[in-house]
Design a protein around this motif. Structure first.
Motif, PDB file in Angstrom:
ATOM      1  N   ASN A  53      30.128  28.245 -62.787  1.00 11.56           N
ATOM      2  CA  ASN A  53      29.220  28.166 -61.637  1.00 11.56           C
ATOM      3  C   ASN A  53      30.020  27.736 -60.410  1.00 11.56           C
ATOM      4  O   ASN A  53      31.021  27.034 -60.520  1.00 11.56           O
ATOM      5  CB  ASN A  53      28.063  27.214 -61.916  1.00 11.56           C
ATOM      6  N   LEU A 250      14.086  30.439 -49.882  1.00 16.51           N
ATOM      7  CA  LEU A 250      13.746  29.843 -51.170  1.00 16.51           C
ATOM      8  C   LEU A 250      14.352  28.444 -51.246  1.00 16.51           C
ATOM      9  O   LEU A 250      15.404  28.184 -50.665  1.00 16.51           O
ATOM     10  CB  LEU A 250      14.286  30.711 -52.313  1.00 16.51           C
ATOM     11  N   GLY A 251      13.670  27.555 -51.980  1.00 18.21           N
ATOM     12  CA  GLY A 251      14.179  26.195 -52.117  1.00 18.21           C
ATOM     13  C   GLY A 251      14.823  25.991 -53.472  1.00 18.21           C
ATOM     14  O   GLY A 251      14.477  26.660 -54.444  1.00 18.21           O
ATOM     15  N   GLY A 252      15.763  25.062 -53.553  1.00 15.27           N
ATOM     16  CA  GLY A 252      16.411  24.762 -54.832  1.00 15.27           C
ATOM     17  C   GLY A 252      17.804  24.220 -54.598  1.00 15.27           C
ATOM     18  O   GLY A 252      18.097  23.682 -53.527  1.00 15.27           O
ATOM     19  N   GLY A 253      18.642  24.416 -55.627  1.00 14.89           N
ATOM     20  CA  GLY A 253      20.021  23.971 -55.486  1.00 14.89           C
ATOM     21  C   GLY A 253      20.730  24.806 -54.448  1.00 14.89           C
ATOM     22  O   GLY A 253      20.229  25.848 -54.014  1.00 14.89           O
ATOM     23  N   GLU A 254      21.899  24.374 -54.025  1.00 12.35           N
ATOM     24  CA  GLU A 254      22.770  25.141 -53.133  1.00 12.35           C
ATOM     25  C   GLU A 254      22.291  25.190 -51.683  1.00 12.35           C
ATOM     26  O   GLU A 254      23.101  25.087 -50.771  1.00 12.35           O
ATOM     27  CB  GLU A 254      22.909  26.581 -53.676  1.00 12.35           C
ATOM     28  N   VAL A 259      18.747  15.651 -50.960  1.00  5.93           N
ATOM     29  CA  VAL A 259      17.367  15.593 -51.429  1.00  5.93           C
ATOM     30  C   VAL A 259      17.046  14.149 -51.808  1.00  5.93           C
ATOM     31  O   VAL A 259      17.841  13.486 -52.482  1.00  5.93           O
ATOM     32  CB  VAL A 259      17.136  16.500 -52.661  1.00  5.93           C
ATOM     33  N   THR A 266      18.570  20.724 -45.046  1.00  9.44           N
ATOM     34  CA  THR A 266      19.143  22.009 -45.482  1.00  9.44           C
ATOM     35  C   THR A 266      20.657  22.034 -45.347  1.00  9.44           C
ATOM     36  O   THR A 266      21.243  21.333 -44.517  1.00  9.44           O
ATOM     37  CB  THR A 266      18.581  23.188 -44.662  1.00  9.44           C
ATOM     38  N   ALA A 275      19.535  29.958 -52.322  1.00  6.80           N
ATOM     39  CA  ALA A 275      19.086  28.946 -53.285  1.00  6.80           C
ATOM     40  C   ALA A 275      19.426  29.369 -54.708  1.00  6.80           C
ATOM     41  O   ALA A 275      19.320  30.533 -55.060  1.00  6.80           O
ATOM     42  CB  ALA A 275      17.581  28.742 -53.148  1.00  6.80           C
ATOM     43  N   GLY A 276      19.814  28.410 -55.510  1.00  6.50           N
ATOM     44  CA  GLY A 276      20.068  28.669 -56.932  1.00  6.50           C
ATOM     45  C   GLY A 276      21.426  29.310 -57.172  1.00  6.50           C
ATOM     46  O   GLY A 276      22.133  29.685 -56.242  1.00  6.50           O
ATOM     47  N   THR A 277      21.780  29.438 -58.441  1.00  2.00           N
ATOM     48  CA  THR A 277      23.049  30.089 -58.790  1.00  2.00           C
ATOM     49  C   THR A 277      22.981  31.554 -58.370  1.00  2.00           C
ATOM     50  O   THR A 277      22.068  32.267 -58.771  1.00  2.00           O
ATOM     51  CB  THR A 277      23.300  30.002 -60.307  1.00  2.00           C
TER      52      THR A 277
END
Lengths: 423, 152
Positions: A53, A250-254, A259, A266, A275-277
């Motif tokens: 990752n 979109l929200g999430g990791g990256e 947080v 952001t 967002a995300g992998t």
């Protein structure tokens, strides 16, 4: 030196035989293109040597994968001539890029009562996201008409833009008509009117040299899979000040910087929108595809397709009962030939010529409003890429001949004469 | 997947299918519409509107309009020819049997389906099965009172 026979050796799939040992004649490139061996190898190499990752590990693999991934962003920045890598966002496809914009420009740019201007030649992917926005907000969507020569009606476009027009979203090259629109001309109008100009370059970026800065638009979207890269990777190029102004998608990791139990802040551009992998392997292989295309040369690609289209047009003249859509001048519409006939349905044509290994598209091409405008429910489309040959055009034409003869059986001559006598 | 034997075009485009396509039945308007539905295949743009006129449990007349490929037009024409005069139950049985044929699940059951047998060749062209079934699924939807159906 552009040598199509040498180039074809780069594509394992072009050795493929269809049915009873017929060579594959792949003329559905506007839907997706084939992948050269180097791109396929690049995918395998990533999983065999670098899979990790990105942006989070401190180990060697993570560092290598991150570098490979971010190098592609730089490559795309150069390829499309953007200002900086902060302006290059990875998405899943052109459709997602446009959806991102329709979602994120809401609130930040769009207010109730505003207008969005599209054109009659848009793909569903540049219509439906705006309809979804209209479901959420009280806005009006207008469509710039096309002329009898199937070009954009620029004069009417100018009249349709009002002070309320916040967004003009337009295809660079129609996936049905092949028409290439004059983006610079439209950019002058939108700039003067303070409207945001979005360009769907899914059909143009693979076939002609494009400079984001020279076009003068605010956003530009295209897809990897239509230019020798893997599916699942789209690009959104955007002006930095607008990308900064818009909220994340979109929200999430990256996509975050920090947080807490109360909220989040952001990440910087471009990761704010990723967002995300992400689709790491396919992005890296897309980088290989860009190297490959640049090695062949976009000017060579354009010229080769132009020659093929000219040749195919000359050959298609024998079927004077066919309706061919798009501008009459070949130079205004390279690479895509869409046609129909009132007696033999496009589906039947596609099934019959498939027997000779010829792959074309039949249907509405995700452009139902345009089909309505053209007063036809479905059309057949042949679309070229740099690995197609005049010999393949010959096979296509012979197969078409069989289709018309076969289908109309004894009525074929009547049909041909019937249509002629109507003229 | 590779190198399957070439399915013969004559299996798909039987002469009787081409005849139905050139001169389809069921194009005259009805005096009275008891049931109707619109069907479409969103992948290719084929559209059909099907109307039924019934007397008690019997289908008196079928009307079809719309546009589509030879297979869907011929199939609709056969539907009109076949179902006129049949009771609703009989018509539903024929519909089910045709669908079973297309999906290879007749389990040896034999039903007299007349011209419809010609559609069996469509099975060799799997992507075209939905063309053949569009009028029939629209017929089923008309009976249950749905106005709009999409075939995927």
């Amino acid at each position: 030196m552009f040598d199509v026979n040498k180039i074809r050796k780069d594509f394992k799939i072009l050795e493929r035989k269809i049915w009873d040992n017929k060579p594959l004649v792949y003329l559905d490139n506007a839907a997706t293109t084939q992948k050269p061996n180097v791109v396929i190898n690049s995918l395998v190499s990533y999983y065999e040597n670098y899979n990790a990752n990105i942006h989070r590990g401190v180990h060697k693999l993570a560092e290598e994968a991150t570098t490979l991934y971010e190098d592609v962003r730089q490559k795309i920045k150069d390829f499309i001539d953007a200002n900086s890598t902060a302006e290059i966002i990875f998405t899943r496809n052109t459709t997602e890029s446009i959806n991102l914009l329709a979602y994120c420009l809401d609130d930040s740019i769009i207010k109730d009562g505003d207008e969005i201007l599209l054109t009659e030649m848009e793909h569903h992917s540049n219509i439906v996201p705006w309809y979804l926005l209209r479901d959420r907000r009280n806005i009006t969507i207008k469509f710039t008409p096309i002329t009898d020569n199937h070009e954009l009606d620029y004069n009417t476009l100018e009249k349709l833009i009002t002070k309320k027009t916040k967004i003009v979203s337009i295809t660079h090259k129609s996936n049905v008509l092949g028409t290439v629109n004059d983006i610079q001309r439209i950019a002058k109008i939108t700039k003067a009117n303070n409207s945001i100009l979005i360009v769907d370059a899914a059909q143009s970026a693979p076939h002609m040299k494009i400079s984001f800065q020279d076009l003068g638009c605010d956003f530009l979207a295209f897809s990897s899979h239509k230019m020798c890269g893997p599916t699942g990777v789209g690009i959104l190029v955007g002006k930095k000040e607008l990308l900064e102004k818009m909220p994340p998608f979109l929200g999430g990791g990256e996509m975050i910087r920090k947080v807490t139990f109360d909220g989040f802040t952001t990440n910087d551009l471009p990761w704010k929108y990723e967002a995300g992998t992400p689709n790491i392997a396919d992005v890296i292989a897309f980088g290989t595809a860009i190297d490959y295309i640049e090695k062949i040369g976009l000017e060579n690609i354009y010229q080769h397709e132009l020659k093929l289209t000219e040749y195919a047009f000359k050959k298609l003249k024998q079927f004077d009962f066919l309706h061919i859509y798009g501008p009459k001048e070949i130079t205004k519409r390279a690479g895509i030939i869409t046609f129909s006939n009132p007696v033999v349905h496009p589906h039947d044509i596609a099934t019959i010529i498939d027997q000779d290994g010829v792959a074309i598209r039949a249907g509405h091409h995700c452009a139902q409003p345009l089909m309505k405008k053209l007063s036809v429910s479905a059309t057949a489309r042949a679309s070229f890429y740099f690995y197609n040959t005049p010999e393949e055009v010959d096979i296509f034409i012979n197969a078409l001949n069989k289709a018309f003869d076969y289908f109309a059986v004894g009525a074929c001559k009547e049909l041909k004469q019937g249509v002629k006598s109507k003229k | 997947m590779q190198n399957q034997s070439l399915p013969q075009l004559d299996d798909l485009y039987k002469e009787i299918i081409l005849e139905h396509y050139r001169k389809p039945h069921g194009r005259e308007p009805l005096e009275k519409i008891d049931y109707q539905a619109e069907g479409m295949n969103p992948l290719c743009g084929d559209e059909v509107k099907l109307c039924l006129q019934l007397q008690d449990e019997q289908i008196i007349k079928v009307h079809l309009e719309g546009h589509g490929c030879s297979i869907s037009v011929a199939s609709g024409s056969m539907l009109a020819q076949m179902l006129e005069g049949k009771t609703v139950t009989e018509a539903q049985e024929i519909t089910k049997h045709l669908k079973d044929i297309m999906h290879d699940r007749t389990n040896g059951k034999v039903v007299d389906i007349g011209d419809l047998e010609a559609l069996e060749g469509v099975k060799k062209f799997p992507v075209r099965i939905k063309c053949a079934l569009l009028p029939w699924t629209t017929f089923e939807e008309a009976l249950v009172g749905h106005n709009h159906v999409e075939v995927s």
